[in-house]
Design a protein around this motif. Structure first.
Motif, PDB file in Angstrom:
ATOM      1  N   ARG A 191       0.830  -1.202   0.000  1.00  0.00           N
ATOM      2  CA  ARG A 191       0.000   0.000   0.000  1.00  0.00           C
ATOM      3  C   ARG A 191       0.866   1.254   0.000  1.00  0.00           C
ATOM      4  O   ARG A 191       0.568   2.226  -0.693  1.00  0.00           O
ATOM      5  CB  ARG A 191      -0.909   0.027   1.232  1.00  0.00           C
ATOM      6  N   ARG A 252      -8.585   4.046  -5.752  1.00  0.00           N
ATOM      7  CA  ARG A 252      -9.103   3.491  -4.497  1.00  0.00           C
ATOM      8  C   ARG A 252     -10.542   3.079  -4.711  1.00  0.00           C
ATOM      9  O   ARG A 252     -11.274   3.680  -5.495  1.00  0.00           O
ATOM     10  CB  ARG A 252      -9.010   4.550  -3.396  1.00  0.00           C
ATOM     11  N   GLN A 254     -14.100   0.876  -2.560  1.00  0.00           N
ATOM     12  CA  GLN A 254     -14.671   0.373  -1.325  1.00  0.00           C
ATOM     13  C   GLN A 254     -14.960  -1.127  -1.432  1.00  0.00           C
ATOM     14  O   GLN A 254     -15.224  -1.641  -2.513  1.00  0.00           O
ATOM     15  CB  GLN A 254     -15.966   1.118  -1.000  1.00  0.00           C
ATOM     16  N   GLY A 255     -14.958  -1.808  -0.267  1.00  0.00           N
ATOM     17  CA  GLY A 255     -15.224  -3.239  -0.256  1.00  0.00           C
ATOM     18  C   GLY A 255     -13.950  -4.032  -0.368  1.00  0.00           C
ATOM     19  O   GLY A 255     -12.841  -3.487  -0.320  1.00  0.00           O
ATOM     20  N   ASP A 256     -14.107  -5.346  -0.528  1.00  0.00           N
ATOM     21  CA  ASP A 256     -12.934  -6.211  -0.612  1.00  0.00           C
ATOM     22  C   ASP A 256     -12.839  -6.942  -1.943  1.00  0.00           C
ATOM     23  O   ASP A 256     -12.138  -7.939  -2.076  1.00  0.00           O
ATOM     24  CB  ASP A 256     -12.933  -7.222   0.533  1.00  0.00           C
ATOM     25  N   THR A 258     -11.647  -7.704  -5.749  1.00  0.00           N
ATOM     26  CA  THR A 258     -10.365  -7.570  -6.431  1.00  0.00           C
ATOM     27  C   THR A 258     -10.593  -7.564  -7.942  1.00  0.00           C
ATOM     28  O   THR A 258     -11.603  -8.074  -8.428  1.00  0.00           O
ATOM     29  CB  THR A 258      -9.436  -8.730  -6.055  1.00  0.00           C
ATOM     30  N   ALA A 279      -6.099  -5.438  -1.878  1.00  0.00           N
ATOM     31  CA  ALA A 279      -7.493  -5.369  -1.417  1.00  0.00           C
ATOM     32  C   ALA A 279      -7.699  -6.426  -0.343  1.00  0.00           C
ATOM     33  O   ALA A 279      -7.730  -7.607  -0.630  1.00  0.00           O
ATOM     34  CB  ALA A 279      -8.458  -5.593  -2.579  1.00  0.00           C
ATOM     35  N   ASP A 280      -7.838  -5.966   0.888  1.00  0.00           N
ATOM     36  CA  ASP A 280      -8.073  -6.913   1.970  1.00  0.00           C
ATOM     37  C   ASP A 280      -9.165  -6.437   2.921  1.00  0.00           C
ATOM     38  O   ASP A 280      -9.281  -6.928   4.034  1.00  0.00           O
ATOM     39  CB  ASP A 280      -6.793  -7.195   2.755  1.00  0.00           C
ATOM     40  N   GLY A 281     -10.004  -5.506   2.469  1.00  0.00           N
ATOM     41  CA  GLY A 281     -11.120  -5.048   3.279  1.00  0.00           C
ATOM     42  C   GLY A 281     -10.829  -3.828   4.111  1.00  0.00           C
ATOM     43  O   GLY A 281     -11.745  -3.200   4.635  1.00  0.00           O
ATOM     44  N   GLU A 282      -9.561  -3.450   4.264  1.00  0.00           N
ATOM     45  CA  GLU A 282      -9.236  -2.264   5.048  1.00  0.00           C
ATOM     46  C   GLU A 282      -9.162  -1.030   4.154  1.00  0.00           C
ATOM     47  O   GLU A 282      -9.919  -0.093   4.308  1.00  0.00           O
ATOM     48  CB  GLU A 282      -7.909  -2.461   5.776  1.00  0.00           C
ATOM     49  N   GLN A 283      -8.230  -1.046   3.247  1.00  0.00           N
ATOM     50  CA  GLN A 283      -8.080   0.051   2.298  1.00  0.00           C
ATOM     51  C   GLN A 283      -7.667  -0.555   0.965  1.00  0.00           C
ATOM     52  O   GLN A 283      -6.572  -1.086   0.834  1.00  0.00           O
ATOM     53  CB  GLN A 283      -7.040   1.073   2.778  1.00  0.00           C
ATOM     54  N   CYS A 284      -8.554  -0.507  -0.004  1.00  0.00           N
ATOM     55  CA  CYS A 284      -8.298  -1.109  -1.311  1.00  0.00           C
ATOM     56  C   CYS A 284      -7.671  -0.066  -2.222  1.00  0.00           C
ATOM     57  O   CYS A 284      -8.295   0.958  -2.528  1.00  0.00           O
ATOM     58  CB  CYS A 284      -9.604  -1.634  -1.910  1.00  0.00           C
TER      59      CYS A 284
END
Length: 313
Positions: A191, A252, A254-256, A258, A279-284
């Protein structure tokens, strides 16, 4: 060589310990010899003879048609004989080794070696990184630290990379100290690379882009004042006589979810190609090569146009 730690642990170390990140997605090629810098000068986009002795530098190696085989960080560790470490995306290491291997036989004083199994890479971040490197490796010079088989270098945004030699006597001790410190997942480091606008061209993307379209000109990864090198004519023509119709964008969402494929979508078609993403659900976040357009159309992650992409640039 033990695997890098993936979980995050609470710090039980002194306050001068930075955050560490495993760099399993990166690898190291080594070029050593009396004419190593001359060899690299004729192959890479960077000015190895004039600029590399001053600081670590980004760059790329290209095909005769000016397409990126792989991009790297160049680190000069010694000058007599010259030793240059190339940090590269792991899947592209063998591709670049074969590419450079076609030319290095003409430089009998140099040797190309894949050191990916001998060196263990870790990212460092935080205001304590420089202090930790000095304490462990001694005083640095030109943003490079070296002790025995270990070396480290700083990045323009204040982060650093350290590469520990698995053959060094203190390797196990250092790894134990690091694993008992603050260790964050590799995705967090990726990231930070994305936010810094630094791409990594993997093996599947070899030969797809000119250096300008993945942002290397903005990163000072191309010299337009040096002599000829492989792909130079195409790259220089684009710089002086034209403008790349594609550029690197930070995105960027939202969501997880890919990317299901390489395409970045518009409402009616496609706009570019994904280079890197996390993309792991925190900040894509992702880096993509996107067609430049005056009207800046809306971009989407998916072919159904349900997940909008936000430009960070």
């Amino acid at each position: 060589m033990p695997p890098a730690t993936q979980q995050t642990t609470e710090s039980s170390s002194p306050v001068d310990t930075p955050i560490f990140y495993p760099l399993e997605h990166l690898a190291i090629l080594d070029i050593t010899g009396t004419d190593a810098l001359t060899f690299l000068q004729g192959q890479g986009t960077q000015d190895y003879l004039k600029r590399l002795p001053q600081a670590p530098l980004p760059g790329a190696f290209c095909t005769p048609k000016g397409r990126v085989v792989a991009n790297v960080w160049n680190i000069l560790l010694s000058t007599e004989p010259s030793t240059v470490k190339l940090v590269i995306e792991r899947s592209a290491a063998d591709t670049l080794k074969r590419h450079l291997g076609k030319y290095i036989p003409f430089f009998r004083g140099s040797k190309l070696t894949d050191e990916s199994q001998a060196l263990h890479g870790l990212g460092l971040s935080g205001p304590e990184a420089g202090h930790w490197l000095t304490r462990v490796l001694g005083k640095g010079s030109n943003d490079v630290w070296r002790k025995g088989g270990h070396f480290a270098f700083s990045l323009p945004d204040g982060r650093a990379q350290i590469w520990l030699s698995a053959l060094a006597d203190d390797y196990e001790t250092l790894m134990e100290q690091i694993e008992n410190s603050r260790v964050h997942p590799a995705a967090d480091w990726q990231r930070l690379d994305i936010l810094a606008g630094y791409p990594w061209v993997n093996a599947s993307l070899t030969g797809e882009f000119v250096p300008q379209s993945i942002g290397l000109e903005q990163l000072d990864g191309i010299s337009f004042n040096k002599g000829c090198y492989t792909g130079q004519e195409v790259i220089s023509r684009l710089h002086y006589k034209g403008q790349s119709k594609r550029g690197l964008q930070r995105l960027r969402w939202q969501g997880d979810a890919t990317p299901a494929g390489p395409e970045v979508y518009t409402a009616t078609g496609t706009a570019g190609t994904w280079i890197n993403w996390v993309a792991d659900g925190e900040q894509c976040l992702g880096l993509a090569m996107v067609k430049q357009s005056a009207d800046a159309p809306a971009l989407y992650l998916d072919s159904e146009r349900q997940i909008p992409l936000e430009l960070l640039d």
